[in-house]
Scaffold this active site. Structure first.
Site, PDB file in Angstrom:
ATOM      1  N   GLU A 191      -4.446   3.381   8.105  1.00  0.00           N
ATOM      2  CA  GLU A 191      -3.449   4.043   8.949  1.00  0.00           C
ATOM      3  C   GLU A 191      -3.851   4.063  10.410  1.00  0.00           C
ATOM      4  OE1 GLU A 191      -4.420   5.164   6.020  1.00  0.00           O
ATOM      5  OE2 GLU A 191      -2.598   5.310   4.805  1.00  0.00           O
ATOM      6  N   HIS A 215       2.183  14.370  -0.919  1.00  0.00           N
ATOM      7  CA  HIS A 215       3.230  13.351  -0.746  1.00  0.00           C
ATOM      8  C   HIS A 215       4.601  13.992  -0.556  1.00  0.00           C
ATOM      9  CE1 HIS A 215       0.014  11.001  -2.629  1.00  0.00           C
ATOM     10  NE2 HIS A 215       0.604   9.908  -2.189  1.00  0.00           N
TER      11      HIS A 215
END
Lengths: 314, 323
Positions: free
Chosen positions: A51, A120
């Site tokens: 990321e 999530h």
């Protein structure tokens, strides 16, 4: 066209229009299969699960004239590249005295409701709305998904783009071809004179549901979709509150410290004389998103919560 | 590696100008004339001067908090740098960045960075754009030994190798990350060994020898052009100052510090001896370069002091690019 199809359509149109637009991120070659088929790996490219590097790619390439659109599978993963978004992307134009600007987009799926548990499922838009230099867009319909994403790609600044998981299959009319919606202009999606409901993303259809129920009870709610938290269209909200005298801000994010507090504060500061009662906020409890279906259902603020908040005001 | 007198003197001059700039900045800071922080590059000049002697104007550099040397070596104007250190309006960022975020896009200086290792992933982004735009240019990422312990270093090297990006990684191993000795922060002796994990070449060189540095960068670029992949250059050096000017912590071994600062090890007198031995330059040349550097810095300081502070109305300029 569905919400997800509208997002893909925006990318397709913008990529055909501007060869500096590239799509990079986790799994994009499969998830953006139509784009990959048309543009190939030169412009639609899978990255490793890195990321920090994905946003680093966006920052460096945007500084050199590309318009990268990065894809983070889940907004929770923004926490893995917080430095690159907050210390690099948001500040580079300012720190360098405007020598450069960063036309980059960070797309991510956001929100709870698919039993994905605490890592999530978060709604982090309030966090990123805090940083000068970033823009934050949160679409609520297929049409807005297309218009806001196309605008995000054309915008010369870093845009964090939150796509709610449960909106992906929402159907709606979407204009064909080039289509953008301006940032910083809220949309009054339902007119009313009894109370102002301020929302964004998936909370907009929930507020419309709440408004329909209230209408049956004789109160007409005005529902405002702010569409972008940064820039924030304060004027549309204040004008509505001056008309209705009541305001409820609803978001899925945790109530404590959420952007609803910012909206409430601005209304209290600038439209206090028009208020017939306190500004009410609706948001999630102060806990991570739970997994167990009944627990998650209880965590997500729904239309009942909005109706309840309004009834307390009436 | 053969060098002309002009090439050699240019490298020497760059080293002296960097030293003069940072010693001037350090003295100004000690005297309370400069706000903020100063992280002097003194002792490491051979790396910046050697690397940038191999770069063209189209090549880019991404730098660190200890970045004055890279920026000067890539051609920046010391007047505008010094004005930025003073927070003045003619500074590179109009006073918005200070010492740690100086850039000059017209020279391929994409910016110094206050976050350790952050410039590595940004440099790959620059390199990706160069590759996408099919430019014959590279981007150099400078960073320290401490950065090689951070995630962005590992994410960055992996991606550069995988995507065959035109990035050259230059690790300035000055043996300290802030006050923490390298030896207490990693099990391995040579940072260059980390390159193997990503399928790239790793080389360890004498970072106080600008010719060794120049040679390593040329080899790295040649290797890349031949399809031989990326290179991690570990340039071993020593910073003369503490982490920043005013840092009073005691953590360096005094004997080691004395040895690295001696004429034998200091890169500037070392290079003077090389130039003299090769018959490329002599004492009069060195004195001339130093005199001109002193004059340049005196003018830069005078310029910066006379310059205006930015007006408060410009405070929110450049947060966003409008239009």
């Amino acid at each position: 066209m569905t919400f997800d199809e509208a997002l893909n359509d925006a990318l397709l149109v913008e990529m055909r229009r501007d060869s500096s637009v590239v799509v990079i991120g986790e799994d994009v070659e499969l998830k953006q299969a139509a784009l990959f088929k048309e543009f190939g790996a030169r412009r639609v490219r899978n990255t490793p699960i890195s990321e920090a590097q994905i946003i680093g790619l966006a920052v460096g390439s945007a500084a050199m004239g590309l318009r990268p659109v990065t894809c983070m599978s889940f907004s929770d993963f923004l926490c893995c590249c917080f430095d690159e978004i907050v210390n690099q992307a948001a500040k580079m134009s300012y720190m360098l005295g405007g020598q450069t600007h960063l036309p980059l987009v960070v797309r991510c799926s956001t929100g709870a409701g698919i039993r994905a548990a605490a890592q999530h499922s978060q709604s982090l838009e309030s966090v990123f709305a805090q940083f000068p230099g970033l823009k934050v867009a949160v679409p609520s319909t297929p049409e807005k998904a297309k218009g806001l994403l196309a605008q995000a790609i054309r915008d010369d600044n870093p845009v964090i783009f939150f796509e709610h998981k449960l909106l992906g299959r929402m159907e709606g009319e979407v204009p064909a071809g080039e289509y953008t919606l301006p940032f910083g202009r809220a949309d009054v999606v339902r007119e009313g004179d009894g109370v102002t409901l301020v929302a964004w993303g998936r909370m907009v259809p929930i507020c419309l549901d709440a408004a329909a129920r209230l209408s049956a009870q004789g109160t007409e709610a005005e529902v405002i979709d702010v569409m972008t938290l940064t820039p924030f269209d304060e004027e549309t909200v204040l004008a509505s509150v001056r008309k209705t005298g009541r305001c409820v801000v609803a978001h899925e994010a945790v109530l404590h410290g959420g952007f609803g507090g910012e909206v409430a504060a601005r209304v209290a500061e600038k439209a206090f004389a028009s208020l017939k009662g306190p500004v009410k906020r609706v948001g999630a409890p102060f806990s991570p998103v739970p997994f167990s279906p009944p627990l998650e259902d209880a965590w997500i603020p729904g239309a009942d919560c909005v109706v309840e908040a309004i009834q307390e005001l009436l | 590696m053969s060098m002309t007198r002009d090439e050699a003197l240019k490298i020497y001059e760059t080293m002296v100008r960097i030293r003069t700039f940072d010693e001037t900045a350090a003295a100004l800071f000690e005297a309370g004339e400069l706000p903020g922080f100063v992280h002097p590059y003194s002792g490491e000049e051979a790396i910046a001067a050697g690397v940038c002697s191999e770069l063209t104007k189209d090549d880019c550099v991404c730098s660190t908090h200890r970045g004055h040397g890279h920026i000067i070596a890539k051609g920046a104007d010391t007047k505008r740098m010094m004005a930025e250190l003073f927070g003045k309006v003619s500074g590179y960022s109009g006073g918005k960045s200070g010492s740690m975020h100086i850039a000059d896009f017209s020279l391929g200086i994409i910016g110094a960075n206050g976050i350790v290792a952050a410039d590595i992933v940004v440099a790959n982004g620059v390199a990706f754009a160069l590759q996408y735009q099919e430019k014959d240019a590279v981007c150099v990422a400078f960073f320290g030994d401490g950065a090689s312990n951070r995630g962005p270093f590992h994410e960055g090297l992996n991606l550069a190798a995988t995507w065959d990006l035109p990035t050259i990684f230059v690790c300035e191993n000055n043996n300290f990350a802030s006050t923490t000795a390298r030896k207490t922060a990693m099990r391995i002796e040579r940072i260059a060994e980390r390159a193997a994990a990503y399928g790239m070449t790793g080389v360890t060189i004498d970072g106080n020898d600008p010719i060794a540095v120049k040679h390593a960068v040329r080899a790295a670029r040649d290797r890349m052009k031949r399809g031989g992949g990326q290179t991690l250059i570990e340039a071993v050096t020593w910073r003369h100052h503490q982490h920043f000017v005013g840092d009073r912590h005691v953590y360096k071994n005094p004997e080691e510090q004395e040895r690295w600062l001696s004429d034998e090890m200091d890169p500037i007198p070392r290079f003077e001896r090389v130039l003299a031995a090769r018959g490329l330059a002599g004492a009069a040349d060195f004195a001339d370069v130093k005199k001109r550097a002193e004059e340049e810095l005196a003018a830069a300081v005078a310029f910066a002091k006379a310059d205006a502070y930015p007006s408060a109305e410009t405070l929110t300029d450049c947060v966003y690019r409008e239009g």
